[in-house]
Design an enzyme around this catalytic site. Structure first.
Site, PDB file in Angstrom:
ATOM      1  N   SER A  17      25.042  42.273  51.238  1.00 42.55           N
ATOM      2  CA  SER A  17      23.817  43.475  51.110  1.00 42.55           C
ATOM      3  C   SER A  17      23.746  44.229  52.328  1.00 42.55           C
ATOM      4  O   SER A  17      23.568  45.532  52.073  1.00 42.55           O
ATOM      5  CB  SER A  17      22.511  42.700  50.712  1.00 42.55           C
ATOM      6  OG  SER A  17      21.885  42.081  51.849  1.00 42.55           O
ATOM      7  N   ASN A  18      23.879  43.789  53.461  1.00 40.80           N
ATOM      8  CA  ASN A  18      23.944  44.686  54.477  1.00 40.80           C
ATOM      9  C   ASN A  18      25.146  45.570  54.738  1.00 40.80           C
ATOM     10  O   ASN A  18      25.212  46.577  55.105  1.00 40.80           O
ATOM     11  CB  ASN A  18      23.906  43.794  55.921  1.00 40.80           C
ATOM     12  CG  ASN A  18      22.510  43.243  56.371  1.00 40.80           C
ATOM     13  OD1 ASN A  18      21.741  44.440  56.523  1.00 40.80           O
ATOM     14  ND2 ASN A  18      22.300  42.144  56.622  1.00 40.80           N
ATOM     15  N   ARG A  70      41.530  27.666  63.451  1.00 37.50           N
ATOM     16  CA  ARG A  70      40.537  28.653  63.400  1.00 37.50           C
ATOM     17  C   ARG A  70      41.554  29.747  64.124  1.00 37.50           C
ATOM     18  O   ARG A  70      41.210  30.896  63.652  1.00 37.50           O
ATOM     19  CB  ARG A  70      39.347  28.366  64.282  1.00 37.50           C
ATOM     20  CG  ARG A  70      38.338  27.678  63.325  1.00 37.50           C
ATOM     21  CD  ARG A  70      37.047  27.289  63.987  1.00 37.50           C
ATOM     22  NE  ARG A  70      36.133  26.642  63.242  1.00 37.50           N
ATOM     23  CZ  ARG A  70      35.033  27.339  62.708  1.00 37.50           C
ATOM     24  NH1 ARG A  70      35.093  28.705  62.578  1.00 37.50           N
ATOM     25  NH2 ARG A  70      34.254  26.568  61.886  1.00 37.50           N
ATOM     26  N   MET A  95      30.124  34.275  57.750  1.00 38.97           N
ATOM     27  CA  MET A  95      29.503  32.968  57.762  1.00 38.97           C
ATOM     28  C   MET A  95      30.658  32.178  58.323  1.00 38.97           C
ATOM     29  O   MET A  95      30.566  30.889  58.063  1.00 38.97           O
ATOM     30  CB  MET A  95      28.956  32.390  56.455  1.00 38.97           C
ATOM     31  CG  MET A  95      28.098  33.072  56.037  1.00 38.97           C
ATOM     32  SD  MET A  95      26.545  33.411  56.759  1.00 38.97           S
ATOM     33  CE  MET A  95      25.633  32.028  56.854  1.00 38.97           C
ATOM     34  N   LEU A  98      32.838  32.358  65.193  1.00 39.13           N
ATOM     35  CA  LEU A  98      34.308  33.024  65.805  1.00 39.13           C
ATOM     36  C   LEU A  98      34.538  32.297  67.015  1.00 39.13           C
ATOM     37  O   LEU A  98      33.598  31.708  67.855  1.00 39.13           O
ATOM     38  CB  LEU A  98      33.963  34.373  66.230  1.00 39.13           C
ATOM     39  CG  LEU A  98      33.435  35.319  64.925  1.00 39.13           C
ATOM     40  CD1 LEU A  98      33.278  36.888  65.349  1.00 39.13           C
ATOM     41  CD2 LEU A  98      34.368  35.131  64.051  1.00 39.13           C
ATOM     42  N   HIS A 114      21.396  39.511  62.857  1.00 36.51           N
ATOM     43  CA  HIS A 114      20.689  38.402  62.938  1.00 36.51           C
ATOM     44  C   HIS A 114      19.282  38.251  62.657  1.00 36.51           C
ATOM     45  O   HIS A 114      18.630  39.146  62.795  1.00 36.51           O
ATOM     46  CB  HIS A 114      20.814  37.666  64.197  1.00 36.51           C
ATOM     47  CG  HIS A 114      20.292  36.053  64.194  1.00 36.51           C
ATOM     48  ND1 HIS A 114      20.899  35.177  63.748  1.00 36.51           N
ATOM     49  CD2 HIS A 114      19.064  35.842  64.822  1.00 36.51           C
ATOM     50  CE1 HIS A 114      20.205  34.281  63.844  1.00 36.51           C
ATOM     51  NE2 HIS A 114      19.062  34.411  64.431  1.00 36.51           N
ATOM     52  N   ASP A 150      24.839  34.258  68.950  1.00 31.25           N
ATOM     53  CA  ASP A 150      23.628  35.232  68.901  1.00 31.25           C
ATOM     54  C   ASP A 150      22.952  35.565  70.336  1.00 31.25           C
ATOM     55  O   ASP A 150      21.920  35.550  70.547  1.00 31.25           O
ATOM     56  CB  ASP A 150      22.527  34.507  68.149  1.00 31.25           C
ATOM     57  CG  ASP A 150      22.948  34.218  66.767  1.00 31.25           C
ATOM     58  OD1 ASP A 150      23.762  35.231  66.209  1.00 31.25           O
ATOM     59  OD2 ASP A 150      22.593  33.319  65.973  1.00 31.25           O
ATOM     60  N   GLU A 179      16.559  44.670  57.747  1.00 32.84           N
ATOM     61  CA  GLU A 179      17.768  44.481  58.065  1.00 32.84           C
ATOM     62  C   GLU A 179      18.579  45.786  57.688  1.00 32.84           C
ATOM     63  O   GLU A 179      19.325  46.228  57.996  1.00 32.84           O
ATOM     64  CB  GLU A 179      18.544  43.155  57.576  1.00 32.84           C
ATOM     65  CG  GLU A 179      17.843  42.170  58.285  1.00 32.84           C
ATOM     66  CD  GLU A 179      18.634  40.886  57.741  1.00 32.84           C
ATOM     67  OE1 GLU A 179      19.761  40.859  57.231  1.00 32.84           O
ATOM     68  OE2 GLU A 179      18.166  39.870  57.667  1.00 32.84           O
TER      69      GLU A 179
END
Length: 207
Positions: A17-18, A70, A95, A98, A114, A150, A179
């Site tokens: 959605s963002n 990863r 999601m 990183l 966020h 964050d 947002e």
């Protein structure tokens, strides 16, 4: 005459959605970004279908095929981002935590949104935690991505009041609406004025 748009890639894992808000904003001829790639770690992400419907290049790099490696997954993502010509990256519901490999490669050029007024409530379940803490204001933050979760410099914030009788879902819905307005605004400001270089990290505040 309008200046050339900066190529920006979007990383998402779900509905996007963002990402939709960013893509819509970028369709404005005066917006300083063009979306050069929408990439997901999830082959079935609805956000990829949305991006394809908008006529944008899309790519899925399934993290599951890399097992627990990863770094290998992120090397593939980094290569795709470079191939796309991206000069900045927006995380929009991506999601995956990183590793320093990707955060270092895109240091100062990767943004995230966020759902809290950072530095309060980093991580998950922000709306439940805000209600449990009894705060009167909640909201969202766009920040630069760093190795710490964050913890990067804040580029912009938007606040909503916490209302009597609020549930996590009700509060989340009002924050999400903010947002969608904040992320394009913060990206525009980042690309045109680069607030990350301003003293103390100049922040946008949206009513």
């Amino acid at each position: 005459m309008s200046t050339a748009k900066t190529p920006v890639a979007i990383l998402l894992s779900g509905r996007g959605s963002n990402a939709t808000a960013l893509i819509t904003a970028a369709q404005d001829p005066d917006f300083p970004a063009r979306i050069c790639l929408v990439l997901s770690n999830n082959l079935d992400a609805p956000g990829l279908d949305m991006a394809r419907a908008a006529g944008l290049p899309t790519l899925a790099i399934d993290h599951r095929s890399f097992g627990k490696d990863r770094a290998a997954h992120e090397r593939a993502i980094h290569a795709a981002l470079e191939d796309s010509g991206a000069q900045a990256v927006c995380l929009a519901g991506y999601m995956r935590l990183l590793t320093p490999y990707l955060t270092t490669a895109w240091a100062g050029r990767m943004l995230n949104i966020h759902p809290s007024l950072l530095p309060s409530f980093p991580g998950l379940h922000t709306h439940e935690r805000a209600l449990a803490a009894g705060v009167r204001l909640h909201g969202c933050t766009v920040h630069l991505v760093t190795e710490g979760m964050d913890e990067g410099p804040i580029l912009g914030q938007a606040a909503v009041p916490v209302l009597p009788g609020d549930t996590p879902d009700l509060l989340a819905a009002r924050v999400l609406q903010q947002e969608h307005g904040l992320y394009p605004l913060a990206l525009r400001h980042f690309l045109t004025q680069n607030p990350a270089t301003a003293p103390n990290g100049a922040a946008l505040v949206v009513a």
